[in-house]
Motif scaffolding. Structure first.
Motif, short mmCIF file in Angstrom:
data_model
loop_
_atom_site.label_atom_id
_atom_site.label_comp_id
_atom_site.label_asym_id
_atom_site.label_seq_id
_atom_site.Cartn_x
_atom_site.Cartn_y
_atom_site.Cartn_z
N TYR A 195 0.83 -1.21 0.00
CA TYR A 195 0.00 0.00 0.00
C TYR A 195 0.86 1.26 0.00
CZ TYR A 195 -4.16 -2.75 0.80
OH TYR A 195 -5.20 -3.63 0.64
N CYS A 196 0.49 2.21 -0.84
CA CYS A 196 1.19 3.50 -0.92
C CYS A 196 0.18 4.63 -0.76
CB CYS A 196 1.89 3.67 -2.26
SG CYS A 196 3.07 2.37 -2.63
N LEU A 197 0.69 5.80 -0.42
CA LEU A 197 -0.18 6.95 -0.15
C LEU A 197 -0.67 7.61 -1.43
CD1 LEU A 197 -1.15 8.31 2.43
CD2 LEU A 197 0.78 9.87 2.27
N SER A 198 0.15 7.57 -2.50
CA SER A 198 -0.24 8.27 -3.73
C SER A 198 -0.19 7.36 -4.94
CB SER A 198 0.70 9.46 -3.97
OG SER A 198 2.00 8.97 -4.29
N ARG A 199 -0.94 7.74 -5.97
CA ARG A 199 -0.94 6.96 -7.22
C ARG A 199 0.45 6.95 -7.85
NH1 ARG A 199 -6.45 9.30 -10.07
NH2 ARG A 199 -7.87 8.83 -8.34
N LYS A 200 1.12 8.12 -7.76
CA LYS A 200 2.46 8.23 -8.35
C LYS A 200 3.41 7.21 -7.71
CE LYS A 200 6.24 11.50 -8.95
NZ LYS A 200 6.98 12.49 -8.19
N LYS A 201 3.33 7.09 -6.38
CA LYS A 201 4.19 6.15 -5.67
C LYS A 201 3.82 4.71 -6.01
CE LYS A 201 7.02 7.46 -3.21
NZ LYS A 201 8.46 7.72 -3.52
N VAL A 202 2.53 4.46 -6.19
CA VAL A 202 2.07 3.11 -6.60
C VAL A 202 2.75 2.72 -7.91
CG1 VAL A 202 0.07 1.88 -7.56
CG2 VAL A 202 -0.15 3.06 -5.39
N GLU A 203 2.70 3.63 -8.89
CA GLU A 203 3.29 3.36 -10.21
C GLU A 203 4.80 3.13 -10.08
OE1 GLU A 203 1.63 3.03 -12.98
OE2 GLU A 203 -0.32 3.98 -12.61
N GLU A 204 5.43 3.97 -9.27
CA GLU A 204 6.88 3.90 -9.09
C GLU A 204 7.32 2.58 -8.47
OE1 GLU A 204 9.76 6.36 -6.27
OE2 GLU A 204 8.43 7.67 -7.40
N VAL A 205 6.62 2.17 -7.41
CA VAL A 205 6.97 0.93 -6.72
C VAL A 205 6.71 -0.28 -7.61
CG1 VAL A 205 6.45 -0.55 -4.72
CG2 VAL A 205 6.63 1.92 -4.42
N ALA A 206 5.57 -0.27 -8.31
CA ALA A 206 5.24 -1.39 -9.21
C ALA A 206 6.28 -1.50 -10.32
CB ALA A 206 3.85 -1.19 -9.81
N GLU A 207 6.72 -0.35 -10.84
CA GLU A 207 7.74 -0.37 -11.91
C GLU A 207 9.07 -0.90 -11.39
OE1 GLU A 207 9.95 2.63 -15.10
OE2 GLU A 207 8.91 3.48 -13.38
N ALA A 208 9.47 -0.45 -10.19
CA ALA A 208 10.74 -0.91 -9.61
C ALA A 208 10.71 -2.42 -9.37
CB ALA A 208 11.00 -0.17 -8.30
N LEU A 209 9.59 -2.95 -8.89
CA LEU A 209 9.47 -4.39 -8.66
C LEU A 209 9.58 -5.15 -9.98
CD1 LEU A 209 6.65 -4.38 -5.97
CD2 LEU A 209 8.95 -5.27 -5.62
N SER A 210 8.87 -4.65 -11.00
CA SER A 210 8.92 -5.30 -12.32
C SER A 210 10.33 -5.31 -12.87
CB SER A 210 7.99 -4.59 -13.30
OG SER A 210 6.66 -4.63 -12.83
N LEU A 211 11.04 -4.18 -12.72
CA LEU A 211 12.43 -4.08 -13.18
C LEU A 211 13.31 -5.13 -12.52
CD1 LEU A 211 13.29 -0.28 -13.18
CD2 LEU A 211 13.75 -1.85 -15.05
N ASN A 212 12.94 -5.51 -11.30
CA ASN A 212 13.73 -6.48 -10.54
C ASN A 212 13.18 -7.90 -10.63
OD1 ASN A 212 16.00 -5.06 -8.92
ND2 ASN A 212 14.27 -3.65 -8.90
N GLY A 213 12.42 -8.14 -11.68
CA GLY A 213 11.99 -9.51 -11.95
C GLY A 213 10.83 -9.99 -11.10
N VAL A 214 10.10 -9.06 -10.47
CA VAL A 214 8.93 -9.45 -9.67
C VAL A 214 7.68 -9.22 -10.51
CG1 VAL A 214 7.57 -8.95 -7.59
CG2 VAL A 214 10.07 -8.82 -7.51
#
Length: 729
Positions: free
Chosen positions: A240-259
């Motif tokens: 869970y994140c506070l903002s939509r922007k942070k949601v997108e950022e965290v999801a992208e970082a996880l995807s970049l790392n093979g998650v």
């Protein structure tokens, strides 16, 4: 007896269960008897069964009011799977086309539909009210009923109109209200608003014994999250994140790392959200990253962890969101990252709200702060918030505070002093005011009431603020004090507190260890040394570099520079992907020179049984990359470096540094068009030949050797870039 048999037969035939869970049987019997029913049951306790089974056994259609389109779809799909027919359950909300809505109404009128899920916004539409009047309504179930109360974590004004709409649909329709998170205050609010004060109340314990609760200081949070998820590879989780922007950022970082991760928030198209939810349920995706504001409503029993990138704005929100972990009774880890900056952000969100709403929000948020900063048992704090007493010795080390060694202090005298002060001031002040008096703080409110003149002012300074904060929190947890959140959080002495004032006794309390979040909470790119340098490996890597340099006829620094080798000695990369993450390596150099280095490191790690830090594999979509891309594109277009610099408001030196960084990381840049303009050919050859035999890539050494009067620093720097680009990449 016959009715009981029928109940169990239906449970077995429709859902395939042999037994009810907790109080489900009593709740269902009460609904079938036509009584108003109020169910307070934690997430995972089986709330939906409480209205689904009686709906299937009753004449007519049960209306289920739910705020979550995602949850409606999920439950309708499950009911259709159990019932074997699509018409048995439907939902009516804004996601339907006109044709779909017409089909739903047709099935309801034909008596084929036993459960109709309706969003509160759809329920209040006049056309839907008129349609529902034409049907036999067995009962109305108000799911997520805490939304009715402005003291709840997800207040929705449309919920306030539900009672009125039900009365318009028909007379004497029984109501069942259900919630997973309700403090005594919220419970009262729900019953009052739905006019169901005579309802039978069923309240289960809020304790989820299989969940492990942990709060961490917010340092390098993205890196920490990726480490955690990689350690739990293949398990389902929600972040869970506070903002939509942070949601997108965290999801992208996880995807970049093979998650396998996807974002989920209200700003996404409804179809995308539905697809994302299906992928999570079907395990095509392991992790969902969602906004706190947008409830997930996903009925997935095997979510193994819930991470809060930001603290939520209420304990109800926190409890419900963590409650999505381990609903099958299995492992459930709940990690929340806390920093005062988050709290400041949440307080800013409230600043434009009406005064009364802001006061309520402030009190609710204060409970979150107390929870995060306290060293007391997390489980005890959660349950106390929901009006339940819990003996922390039965936590079984299932929270970070109980799992670690704690320091205690003898609190008899201190507790007596605090309680006496609160009583002496007429129980008209909150914990902040009491703390200011004890600490002798120069506070405007303390001066307004002239409490800086009383003998207790500053009497607790010697013990320190942490002790008094800790004492007041635990005095509330142990019921010596109660907090009136209706009245701005004023502290009142309980019966137990008054007994203690009259007859003090020995008492030990936990000394607080404040959580100290780093100011640098967003320093998330994960590069730079994080451990002691492995000097043995460093020497081996330098030997390897020398060997390779000799074979290729290059100076060693062209292959990898010293800082890159040093970083390899703290991170131990053993794949090319991991090597690319080392500063000054990048894809080009990793591909060209990397193989013998990762082979050497892998063997070294195995032989020495080294526990590699997982941070190594963390890739970040660094914001700086946009500038690098811009520079590369404009060099390809043969723009002068001065023009590129001025278009970005940078100095010439800044651009040169960026260009060097790009080349040192393994990207080839052709700067000949520019170098030929500013340095004559003979000079170029001389500097190029110098670097071929140089011991290191130092500009100072080069200028000393070549003659400072003949060359400028920029000329040597540009030639070093050309040299590294052509021979190293």
């Amino acid at each position: 007896m016959e009715a009981k048999k029928s109940l169990f037969d239906n449970l077995q035939n429709f859902f395939g269960f042999d037994n009810f869970k907790g109080e489900q049987e009593e709740i269902i019997t009460n609904i079938l008897a036509g009584n108003d029913t109020f169910v307070i049951m934690p997430t995972g306790g089986g709330k939906s069964m409480c209205y689904q089974l009686p709906a299937l056994m009753s004449e007519g259609t049960a209306i289920v009011i739910s705020p979550l389109i995602a949850l409606m779809k999920n439950q309708v799909d499950q009911l259709r799977a159990f019932g074997g027919t699509d018409s048995i359950a439907h939902f009516l909300n804004s996601s339907l086309t006109k044709a779909d809505a017409a089909r739903v109404k047709e099935d309801v009128l034909a008596g084929k539909t036993k459960l109709l899920y309706v969003a509160p916004e759809s329920l209040t539409k006049q056309e839907n009210v008129e349609f529902l009047r034409l049907n036999k309504v067995s009962f109305v179930a108000v799911d997520e009923a805490h939304c009715i109360s402005e003291w709840g974590h997800d207040f929705r004004p449309e919920y306030r109109k539900i009672r009125q709409v039900i009365s318009n649909i028909g007379e004497n329709i029984p109501i069942i209200a259900l919630t997973a998170t309700a403090t005594p205050k919220v419970q009262h609010d729900i019953q009052k608003n739905l006019q169901m004060n005579n309802a039978t109340v069923f309240k289960s314990s809020f304790n989820r014994s299989n969940l492990f609760y942990e709060v961490r200081a917010k340092r390098n949070v993205l890196k920490e999250i990726i480490k955690f998820v990689k350690h739990n590879q293949g398990k389902s989780g929600i972040i869970y994140c506070l903002s939509r922007k942070k949601v997108e950022e965290v999801a992208e970082a996880l995807s970049l790392n093979g998650v396998k991760a996807l974002p989920y928030h209200a700003g996404l198209d409804a179809k995308v959200r539905a697809d994302t939810q299906d992928k999570f349920l079907m395990e095509d995706v392991d992790v969902i990253v969602a906004t706190i504001a947008f409830g997930m409503g996903i009925d997935k029993p095997d979510v193994r962890y819930v991470i809060h990138h930001d603290m939520p704005k209420s304990m109800e929100g926190y409890y419900q969101e963590t409650g999505r972990a381990g609903r099958d009774g299995g492992e459930g880890v709940c990690v929340a990252f806390y920093s005062e900056k988050d709290i400041d952000k949440l307080q800013k969100f409230m600043k434009d709200k009406p005064v009364s709403e802001r006061e309520i929000g402030t009190q609710i948020l204060k409970e979150v702060i107390d929870y995060a900063e306290s060293s007391a048992c997390r489980r005890k704090q959660i349950l106390h918030y929901f009006g339940e007493d819990f003996n922390d010795t039965t936590c079984n080390r299932m929270c970070d505070n109980c799992a670690t060694e704690r320091q205690y202090f003898d609190a008899e005298e201190h507790l007596h002093r605090a309680l006496t002060l609160i009583k002496g001031l007429g129980e008209k002040f909150d914990d902040h005011h009491i703390l200011c008096v004890l600490m002798g703080t120069d506070d405007p409110q303390v001066h307004f009431y002239e409490h800086h003149l009383i003998k207790e002012f500053g009497s607790g300074k010697e013990q320190g603020e942490d002790l008094w904060k800790s004492l007041l929190r635990q005095a509330m947890l142990d019921n010596y004090l109660s907090k009136d959140i209706d009245q701005y959080g004023l502290l009142h002495i309980t019966e137990k507190g008054n007994e203690f004032i009259d007859n003090p006794h020995s008492i030990r309390l936990i000394m607080n260890k404040p959580i100290e979040a780093s100011d640098d909470e967003d320093a998330e790119d994960g590069k730079g040394a994080t451990g002691a340098l492995d000097t043995q490996l460093l020497q081996m890597l330098k030997d390897q570099r020398k060997k390779l340099a000799k074979a290729k006829g290059l100076p060693p620094f062209v292959i990898f520079q010293d800082p890159s080798l040093e970083e390899m000695c703290t991170h131990y990369p053993i794949t090319l992907d991991e090597l690319k993450q080392i500063s000054g390596v990048g894809a080009g150099k990793a591909a060209k020179f990397g193989a013998p280095f990762i082979e050497l490191i892998k063997k070294y790690v195995e032989e020495n049984d080294i526990d590699r830090p997982v941070d190594m594999v963390i890739k970040s979509a660094a914001n700086k990359s946009a500038l690098k891309v811009y520079i590369i594109q404009n060099i390809d277009r043969h723009l002068d470096l001065e023009d590129i610099a001025s278009s970005k408001g940078l100095s010439y030196e800044d651009i040169l540094r960026e260009v060097e960084s790009i080349v040192n990381s393994g990207t080839k840049l052709n700067l000949n068009y520019y170098i030929n303009e500013v340095i004559d050919e003979d000079k170029q050859d001389e500097v190029f030949d110098y670097f071929k035999t140089a011991e290191d890539d130092s500009i100072e050494s080069a200028m000393c050797e070549l003659g400072e009067e003949d060359y400028t620093r920029e000329e040597v720097q540009l030639m070093r870039v050309k040299f590294m680009s052509e021979l190293g990449n």
